[in-house]
Structures are given as structure tokens and as C-alpha cells.
Design a protein around this motif. Structure first.
Motif, PDB file in Angstrom:
ATOM      1  N   ASN A  43       0.855  -1.182   0.000  1.00 44.28           N
ATOM      2  CA  ASN A  43       0.000   0.000   0.000  1.00 44.28           C
ATOM      3  C   ASN A  43       0.895   1.237   0.000  1.00 44.28           C
ATOM      4  N   HIS A  44       0.313   2.391  -0.303  1.00 40.38           N
ATOM      5  CA  HIS A  44       1.142   3.587  -0.519  1.00 40.38           C
ATOM      6  C   HIS A  44       0.506   4.791   0.164  1.00 40.38           C
ATOM      7  N   GLN A  45       1.075   5.195   1.309  1.00 39.36           N
ATOM      8  CA  GLN A  45       0.561   6.345   2.053  1.00 39.36           C
ATOM      9  C   GLN A  45       1.542   7.502   2.086  1.00 39.36           C
ATOM     10  N   ASN A  46       2.829   7.195   2.290  1.00 35.29           N
ATOM     11  CA  ASN A  46       3.778   8.213   2.730  1.00 35.29           C
ATOM     12  C   ASN A  46       4.893   8.485   1.730  1.00 35.29           C
ATOM     13  N   ALA A  47       4.525   8.620   0.444  1.00 41.67           N
ATOM     14  CA  ALA A  47       5.448   9.011  -0.619  1.00 41.67           C
ATOM     15  C   ALA A  47       6.751   8.204  -0.584  1.00 41.67           C
ATOM     16  N   LEU A  48       7.907   8.900  -0.671  1.00 45.31           N
ATOM     17  CA  LEU A  48       9.197   8.210  -0.802  1.00 45.31           C
ATOM     18  C   LEU A  48       9.577   7.417   0.441  1.00 45.31           C
ATOM     19  N   LEU A  49       9.072   7.796   1.612  1.00 38.71           N
ATOM     20  CA  LEU A  49       9.409   7.056   2.826  1.00 38.71           C
ATOM     21  C   LEU A  49       8.903   5.618   2.761  1.00 38.71           C
ATOM     22  N   ASP A  50       7.805   5.385   2.059  1.00 35.70           N
ATOM     23  CA  ASP A  50       7.320   4.010   1.874  1.00 35.70           C
ATOM     24  C   ASP A  50       8.389   3.159   1.188  1.00 35.70           C
ATOM     25  N   VAL A  51       9.014   3.733   0.176  1.00 33.19           N
ATOM     26  CA  VAL A  51      10.060   3.028  -0.570  1.00 33.19           C
ATOM     27  C   VAL A  51      11.280   2.783   0.314  1.00 33.19           C
ATOM     28  N   LEU A  52      11.729   3.829   0.993  1.00 33.78           N
ATOM     29  CA  LEU A  52      12.964   3.735   1.775  1.00 33.78           C
ATOM     30  C   LEU A  52      12.835   2.750   2.935  1.00 33.78           C
ATOM     31  N   LEU A  53      11.678   2.702   3.568  1.00 32.46           N
ATOM     32  CA  LEU A  53      11.483   1.788   4.691  1.00 32.46           C
ATOM     33  C   LEU A  53      11.581   0.327   4.258  1.00 32.46           C
ATOM     34  N   ILE A  54      11.107   0.035   3.051  1.00 34.02           N
ATOM     35  CA  ILE A  54      11.203  -1.342   2.535  1.00 34.02           C
ATOM     36  C   ILE A  54      12.625  -1.618   2.045  1.00 34.02           C
ATOM     37  N   ALA A  55      13.181  -0.661   1.317  1.00 33.00           N
ATOM     38  CA  ALA A  55      14.491  -0.864   0.685  1.00 33.00           C
ATOM     39  C   ALA A  55      15.611  -1.076   1.685  1.00 33.00           C
ATOM     40  N   THR A  56      15.464  -0.531   2.885  1.00 27.12           N
ATOM     41  CA  THR A  56      16.545  -0.620   3.871  1.00 27.12           C
ATOM     42  C   THR A  56      16.430  -1.840   4.778  1.00 27.12           C
ATOM     43  N   ARG A  57      15.450  -2.689   4.517  1.00 31.04           N
ATOM     44  CA  ARG A  57      15.368  -3.910   5.332  1.00 31.04           C
ATOM     45  C   ARG A  57      16.495  -4.853   4.957  1.00 31.04           C
ATOM     46  N   ARG A  58      17.015  -5.521   5.938  1.00 30.28           N
ATOM     47  CA  ARG A  58      18.167  -6.411   5.745  1.00 30.28           C
ATOM     48  C   ARG A  58      17.820  -7.539   4.774  1.00 30.28           C
ATOM     49  N   GLY A  59      18.683  -7.764   3.809  1.00 27.97           N
ATOM     50  CA  GLY A  59      18.504  -8.853   2.861  1.00 27.97           C
ATOM     51  C   GLY A  59      17.695  -8.482   1.636  1.00 27.97           C
ATOM     52  N   LEU A  60      17.159  -7.258   1.582  1.00 25.26           N
ATOM     53  CA  LEU A  60      16.346  -6.849   0.442  1.00 25.26           C
ATOM     54  C   LEU A  60      17.113  -5.864  -0.435  1.00 25.26           C
ATOM     55  N   LYS A  61      17.036  -6.068  -1.735  1.00 22.21           N
ATOM     56  CA  LYS A  61      17.639  -5.147  -2.687  1.00 22.21           C
ATOM     57  C   LYS A  61      16.751  -5.064  -3.929  1.00 22.21           C
ATOM     58  N   PRO A  62      15.540  -4.533  -3.738  1.00 19.81           N
ATOM     59  CA  PRO A  62      14.592  -4.519  -4.858  1.00 19.81           C
ATOM     60  C   PRO A  62      14.796  -3.359  -5.817  1.00 19.81           C
ATOM     61  N   TRP A  63      14.275  -3.515  -7.024  1.00 23.86           N
ATOM     62  CA  TRP A  63      14.106  -2.415  -7.947  1.00 23.86           C
ATOM     63  C   TRP A  63      12.708  -1.848  -7.707  1.00 23.86           C
ATOM     64  N   TYR A  64      12.524  -0.563  -8.019  1.00 25.21           N
ATOM     65  CA  TYR A  64      11.239   0.073  -7.731  1.00 25.21           C
ATOM     66  C   TYR A  64      10.678   0.755  -8.963  1.00 25.21           C
ATOM     67  N   LEU A  65       9.376   0.645  -9.111  1.00 21.26           N
ATOM     68  CA  LEU A  65       8.691   1.426 -10.128  1.00 21.26           C
ATOM     69  C   LEU A  65       8.148   2.677  -9.464  1.00 21.26           C
ATOM     70  N   THR A  66       8.448   3.831 -10.033  1.00 19.58           N
ATOM     71  CA  THR A  66       7.994   5.078  -9.437  1.00 19.58           C
ATOM     72  C   THR A  66       7.553   6.049 -10.524  1.00 19.58           C
ATOM     73  N   ARG A  67       6.785   7.047 -10.159  1.00 22.35           N
ATOM     74  CA  ARG A  67       6.231   8.010 -11.107  1.00 22.35           C
ATOM     75  C   ARG A  67       7.338   8.681 -11.904  1.00 22.35           C
ATOM     76  N   SER A  68       7.095   8.835 -13.190  1.00 22.47           N
ATOM     77  CA  SER A  68       8.149   9.286 -14.103  1.00 22.47           C
ATOM     78  C   SER A  68       8.532  10.745 -13.921  1.00 22.47           C
ATOM     79  N   ASP A  69       7.632  11.564 -13.365  1.00 21.04           N
ATOM     80  CA  ASP A  69       7.920  12.999 -13.303  1.00 21.04           C
ATOM     81  C   ASP A  69       9.111  13.340 -12.408  1.00 21.04           C
TER      82      ASP A  69
END
Length: 349
Positions: A43-69
């Protein structure tokens, strides 16, 4: 060298998030499969912080789709690609730009076929409301693009519920709930349209379970206010959703006491930074959903400068030992204020 730079940035952001949030809870991270292609759906509530909170979890190195602008900036665009972000184009970006999505979808297909990790926000927009909005079918196009090349590909869908106590406030608490992985192969039918409906409904159902979800749009604000008055723990969607269904009858009410003296001490010792934030940066925040993202970015860029100037000032006035002691004491006080918050509370039944 690029790999080293990525992990340096990741751990810098991770430490910064620890300092920024009063508390970060992560539940179910062991649900993430190993050595399989993974599509994280959050789910998506808090803009870029949503991405950063997931990306910084140990063992995760995902690619992200984000708005082009956000890639329009020539200065930041290389940084976003370096951080494994991929632009996704929407109708509002211009009808002609939609054809560019084919290149992005092909890249996603390659990542999944290579047992990579991909993070998508299937609501296709962000909103501070505590509810899961209707899912776009865009993420299913990516799935079927990968399955066209490899029909037996065992893509694992991992739903993530991101919950905040009060997303736009500071300091705030957050909880990430990783749901159990769902094999795409278990959701497919011979009919593609039927498969799309089944995938979307299955993911939506899981997200609503992992997130505090207020279904009734018309009564949304009334229900949310009632939950807040009863001090519902929004970081625990199981309890919150149960109380929503029961009409909030068995919740525990808290009396809140504002410790204004603590808040004023924090403001006084951080006055230069707070002045710039409130008078220059904050008025330029385009949407309330971006408030925490702007505040976080401003903090991690400003405080290194602030502490450097503070140290140089006291080195000039006294000596390096005294300067280091003052800077360290200031930083510790700030961390304590963030971790205890500016309010406290007492419970009563």
C-alpha cells in the motif's frame, strides 16, 4: 564500486530512518522467499518514505517502479537510476509517453526471470487515508509479460502493509507487515481476464488484512476520529480492523498530556534548522502526503552541515575537545527527544 556506493547509501538512509522515527517495527520479514523471483506489493501512504522503509530492510535489494515525473530533474535522475528506480509513465504524463512503459515492462520481465526483486505500489497513487484503494491492473501486465517468456516461472507475490501512527507528523511510529508469499502459479486460470481479477482480488484482500483499512468512504473521517479518540494502535492492523468491525466498543482510551517544555527545549536547541524548515522549505511542500518525505530529506541534508558549523564555532571559541562534547551532547538530546516523542500518555480503562 557501484555496489559499494549502493550499500553505503542504503546504510546511511537506514541509520537516518532510525533517527527520524520514534519507532520502526518490522513483522514477517521471514515470509520473504529466497532464491525466487519476488514482486513486493505494498500500500502507498507516505510518498518516498514508503520506498525507503522497505528498501533498507536487511537482505532486500529490490528495484522500484515510481512516477516518471521525478526523473525530469537532470541533477537527481542519475541518482534515482543508481538507487534502482525505474520510471513508470501515466496518462497525465502525456498519451505519447505511455509507449515508453514497454521498455520498463521488458526490464521488469528480465529482472523477474533472473530471480530479482521488484517493488510496486499497485494502488498507482499515494494517499494518507488509512484504507487500501482499488488496485490498478498495471502490475498484472508485468507479471504476464514475464510469464510469456517463461510460463512456469514461480513468481512470488509478497504483500506489504505499511502502517503509520500519523504519517504527516514528527516524530512518528511505523510498522511494516510482510504477508505470506503467494505463488503466481496458484492464481492462474486458462482465461487471462479471469486470472487478472483473481490476482487483484487476492492481493487486495491481503493488503486490507495487513493495513488498517476503513472501507466506508462516506463515514471515513468519522470512523478515523473515533479510532483516534479511543487511542487505537494503528501499527497493529489486526486489532485496528477488529475494532472497526466491532464499532470500537472494546478499545482502551488514553488521556494525553502534552509536555510543552520538552517541545520548547527541542525547538530552542534546533532553532536555526527549524526556522529554515518552517519558513522556507515547508511552505513549498506540494502535497500533505509529501510532508514527511520533504522533512526527512531536509533533515539528512541539513544536520551534517548544522553540526559541522556548530563544531567549528565552538572550536573557535574554546577547543576541539569541548566542541566535540557539545556536538555529541546535542545529538544525544535530539535522539532522546525523538525516541520519547513530544507527548506522553497515561492509560485508563
Amino acid at each position: 564500486m557501484k555496489q559499494l556506493g549502493y550499500y553505503f547509501f542504503k546504510y546511511w538512509i537506514s541509520i537516518s530512518l532510525f533517527f527520524y522515527f520514534k519507532r520502526i517495527k518490522v513483522i514477517g520479514l521471514d515470509n520473504v522467499p529466497k532464491n525466487k523471483p519476488i514482486l513486493f506489493l505494498s500500500n502507498h501512504q507516505n510518498a518516498l518514505l514508503d520506498v525507503l522503509l522497505i528498501a533498507t530492510r536487511r537482505g532486500l535489494k529490490p528495484w522500484y517502479l515510481t512516477r516518471s515525473d521525478i526523473f525530469k530533474s537532470k541533477f537527481f535522475s542519475p541518482l534515482f537510476y543508481f538507487l534502482q528506480m525505474l520510471p513508470i509513465y501515466r496518462m497525465r504524463d502525456g498519451k505519447d509517453s505511455l509507449v515508453k512503459n514497454q521498455v520498463i515492462f521488458n526490464r521488469c520481465r528480465e529482472l523477474l526471470n533472473d530471480n530479482g526483486m521488484l517493488l510496486i505500489f499497485p494502488e498507482a497513487n499515494h494517499n494518507l487515508q488509512r484504507r487500501v484503494r482499488p488496485l490498478s491492473k498495471g502490475f498484472t501486465r508485468i507479471l504476464f509479460k514475464a510469464l510469456e517468456e517463461n510460463p512456469d516461472l514461480d513468481i512470488q507475490l509478497v504483500p506489504i502493509g505499511q502502517n503509520y501512527s500519523k504519517a504527516e507528523n514528527f516524530p512518528d511510529c511505523t510498522a511494516l507487515h510482510f504477508g505470506k508469499a503467494i505463488s503466481i502459479q496458484d492464481l492462474l486460470f486458462d482465461d487471462k481476464n479471469k486470472s487478472v481479477v483473481n490476482i487483484k482480488s487476492t492481493v487486495a484482500k491481503q493488503l486490507k488484512r495487513l493495513t488498517t483499512h476503513i472501507e466506508d468512504e462516506e463515514a471515513y473521517h468519522t470512523i478515523e476520529k473515533r479510532l483516534e479518540n479511543h487511542n487505537v494502535d494503528f501499527l497493529n492492523p489486526t486489532i485496528a480492523n477488529k475494532l472497526i468491525r466491532k464499532g470500537h466498543k472494546n478499545s482502551t482510551e488514553k488521556i494525553k498530556y502534552n509536555y510543552n517544555i520538552i517541545r520548547w527545549i527541542f525547538i530552542v536547541i534546533n532553532l536555526p534548522v527549524i526556522f529554515v524548515w518552517r519558513n522556507i522549505i515547508k511552505p513549498k511542500v506540494p502535497e500533505l502526503e509529501f510532508m514527511s518525505t520533504y522533512r526527512f530529506a531536509f533533515s539528512i541534508l541539513t544536520y551534517p552541515i548544522f553540526y559541522t558549523l556548530l563544531a567549528l564555532t565552538f572550536i573557535y571559541l574554546y577547543n576541539i575537545k569541548t566542541a566535540c562534547l557539545i556536538v555529541l551532547t546535542h545529538a544525544v538530546i535530539n535522539i532522546v527527544f525523538v525516541k520519547i516523542g513530544f507527548t506522553s500518555s497515561a492509560q485508563r480503562k
